[in-house]
Design an enzyme around this catalytic site. Structure first.
Site: not given
Ligand code: AGP
Length: 592
Positions: A2, A27, A76, A100-101, A465, A469, A472, A488, A587
């Protein structure tokens, strides 16, 4: 995650809140709202599901008198579906607030309040927080004392921005485990989740610490500690500009941030002599690298490098698992925490556990002053600049670059140092410019349903990674697999034209990897082979070959991953996905 914005001052609060909410969109959110108080002391709360533009449309179609104070929020959803009723701000009696939280014990508090005949209209924990503060306020009219008394019953995380209806010139704020900053200016002040929301108007800000309370009016900001003593928090100056929150001509923030990597990485390696050379991590008997998502994948790169060059055992741990397991921390364990935002709840919780168990903690973080950066024994900032796209790019590679920097003093290889000091030119001139090749690969895979990434050693870490990418931002299912492990079981999923993105950059395991690639080709896979100039592949076991510059094993992941970022970018672009704000994602995940 949020986003919170509060404004009190000389300008039109509605406009200031909308500006701030637009800066907080990155965010991730599913609904939004504002509460303003106009010059006739009328309170107006306007909320909308969907994008900020829909909230703006509703605001423009409401008669709103001149107003100079208000709070706003991008939600969010955690508790309660995304809809207008559950959107913030929430109101109960004399109190209006945004949050937020997560208040983990909100059910218990709600039941207490229902016994007091308090009625509820939403599914949210935030409405319970609002009602409880109002309940305490009915007995404790000192607002700061009321907020302290109420919030000490809350478990979990909260950043709260609060307006009391009988004090229409003041915004109150407090936090625990969720970020909150106070923007300081002349005749106006701000409360926000991050600096971006008000940077256009002031670069001066105060970081509110856990269990501190802020009283913010247009001419004054007072901060109280948990003993309700007035304290003087440092006034920080944001050393980045508003323009860094603009796309600067790129179609997406993600593309802009991919192309910022050469500069970001160059800056990091330029810091080596003065900042990193004397950091000695080889004195620890074991190292845990703890993170989430892409940050955890950066940790996998770190594991290969530290184990290969420092001969220290490294466990890469998913933070949400680490915090509930037997961590096996001893008094000579170094726990390295990786986090771009520095606010990820699981990672912050894991850090606190590492500290409770007397590990030495080192955080590698991008956001200055974030909760993790303030909690760790030592913090190294990546200084990658604001990362707006939800999918991290420069945030990830800058973490890898810092991890590389931590082993360089054990390598003493001038060729490697020269390569790292030239990384910007290598990326710019030999990787990021292969746009047509990336687009060609994207054209071949964007309409597929399942894609595999395979590699060995550090290439496997890069595959992890690359796969995330792609998933997501393009919503295509993919899996990263150690190339030698595919046979396997999972190789049973390889059919005619199943795309397999295969990475082979390490000469020590190159031939083995080629054998694994041929195993997939023999079963009909469509092989996209990513390798370097070092290898002269003659036989045709691939459908597309992408040749990247030859580098040492130290640098190879910094060369390969930008290629995978751009392949994912163009794949998502082909599918017209919302690249900067992918569905369901935030984010920084400040909830557990
Ligand atoms: C990265 O593309 C993702 N959005 C997500 O995996 C992110 O890396 C993860 O939430 C960790 O976030 P941070 O690095 O801000 O702790």
């Amino acid at each position: 995650m949020c986003g919170i914005i509060g404004y009190v001052g000389k300008q039109n609060a509605t406009n200031m809140l909308l500006h701030g909410l637009k800066k907080l969109e990155y965010r991730g959110y599913d609904s939004s709202g504002i509460a303003i108080i106009d010059s006739y002391n009328n309170f107006q709360i306007i909320k909308s599901i969907g994008k900020i533009s829909e909230l703006e449309f509703k605001i423009n179609n409401n008669t709103i008198q001149k107003n100079n104070i208000g709070i706003g929020h991008t939600r969010w959803a955690t508790h309660g579906i995304p809809n207008e009723v559950n959107a913030h701000p929430h109101e109960c009696g004399d109190v209006i607030l945004v949050h937020n939280g997560i208040i983990e014990n909100y059910i218990e508090i709600k039941q207490e309040l229902e016994k007091e005949n308090v009625e509820f209209y939403t599914q949210t924990d935030t409405e319970v927080a609002c009602a409880y503060i109002n309940f305490i306020y009915s007995k404790e009219k000192d607002k700061i004392k009321c907020i302290k008394e109420a919030t000490k019953h809350f478990k979990g995380s909260y950043a709260l921005s609060i307006i009391f209806k009988d004090d229409i010139n003041t915004i109150y704020a407090t936090r625990l485990n969720s970020p909150l900053v106070i923007g300081i200016s002349k005749d106006e002040n701000f409360v926000s989740s991050d600096v971006s929301a008000f940077l256009k108007f002031t670069n001066k800000y105060i970081l509110l610490n856990h269990l501190e309370y802020a009283k913010v009016s247009k001419d004054n900001v007072t901060i109280y500690n948990d003993n309700l003593e007035i304290i003087q928090n440092t006034i920080n100056i944001a050393n980045w500009s508003e323009s860094e929150y603009e796309k600067s001509g790129y179609d997406h923030f993600m593309l802009k941030e991919i192309y910022e990597q050469p500069k970001v990485l160059k800056n990091i390696f330029n810091r080596y002599e003065n900042e990193f050379k004397d950091i000695d991590i080889s004195k620890y008997s074991n190292i845990h690298i703890v993170a989430c998502g892409s940050a955890m994948h950066a940790g996998l790169i770190g594991k290969y490098l530290i184990e290969n060059y420092l001969n220290i055992p490294v466990n890469v741990e998913i933070a949400s698992e680490y915090r509930y397991k037997n961590t096996l921390i001893n008094n000579n364990t170094l726990v390295i925490i990786l986090s771009q935002s520095g606010e990820t709840a699981d990672t912050l919780a894991a850090l606190k556990i590492a500290k409770e168990k007397n590990a030495t903690t080192l955080a590698i973080v991008n956001v200055v002053g974030s909760s993790i950066s303030r909690e760790a024994d030592k913090t190294i900032y990546t200084y990658a600049g604001p990362e707006i796209a939800v999918a991290t790019t420069k945030g990830y590679t800058s973490q890898v670059a810092i991890l590389i920097s931590l082993i360089l003093n054990k390598i003493n290889d001038q060729k490697v140092l020269n390569e790292l000091n030239n990384i910007d030119n290598i990326l710019t001139n030999s990787v990021l410019n292969k746009i047509e090749e990336f687009k060609d690969i994207a054209d071949k895979i964007y309409n597929k349903n399942d894609i595999f990434f395979i590699g060995r050693g550090i290439d496997y870490a890069t595959c992890m990674e690359g796969s995330l990418k792609l998933k997501e931002i393009s919503y295509i299912h993919s899996e990263a697999y150690p190339a030698g492990e595919l046979k396997h079981g999972t190789i049973s999923l390889i059919e005619d034209f199943t795309p397999v993105i295969a990475i082979a950059t390490d000469k020590n395991i190159y031939e083995k990897t080629i054998s694994n690639i041929k195993e997939t080709k023999a079963r009909g896979a469509y092989v996209i082979f990513i390798t370097t100039e070092e290898f002269d592949t003659t036989d045709k076991f691939y459908d597309i070959k992408l040749v990247l510059p030859k580098t040492s094993n130290i640098s190879s992941s910094l060369i390969v991953i930008p290629a995978l970022q751009l392949i994912s970018y163009y794949t998502a672009k082909n599918k017209n996905c919302d690249i900067d704000k992918p569905k369901n994602l935030a984010k920084s995940v400040t909830v557990e």
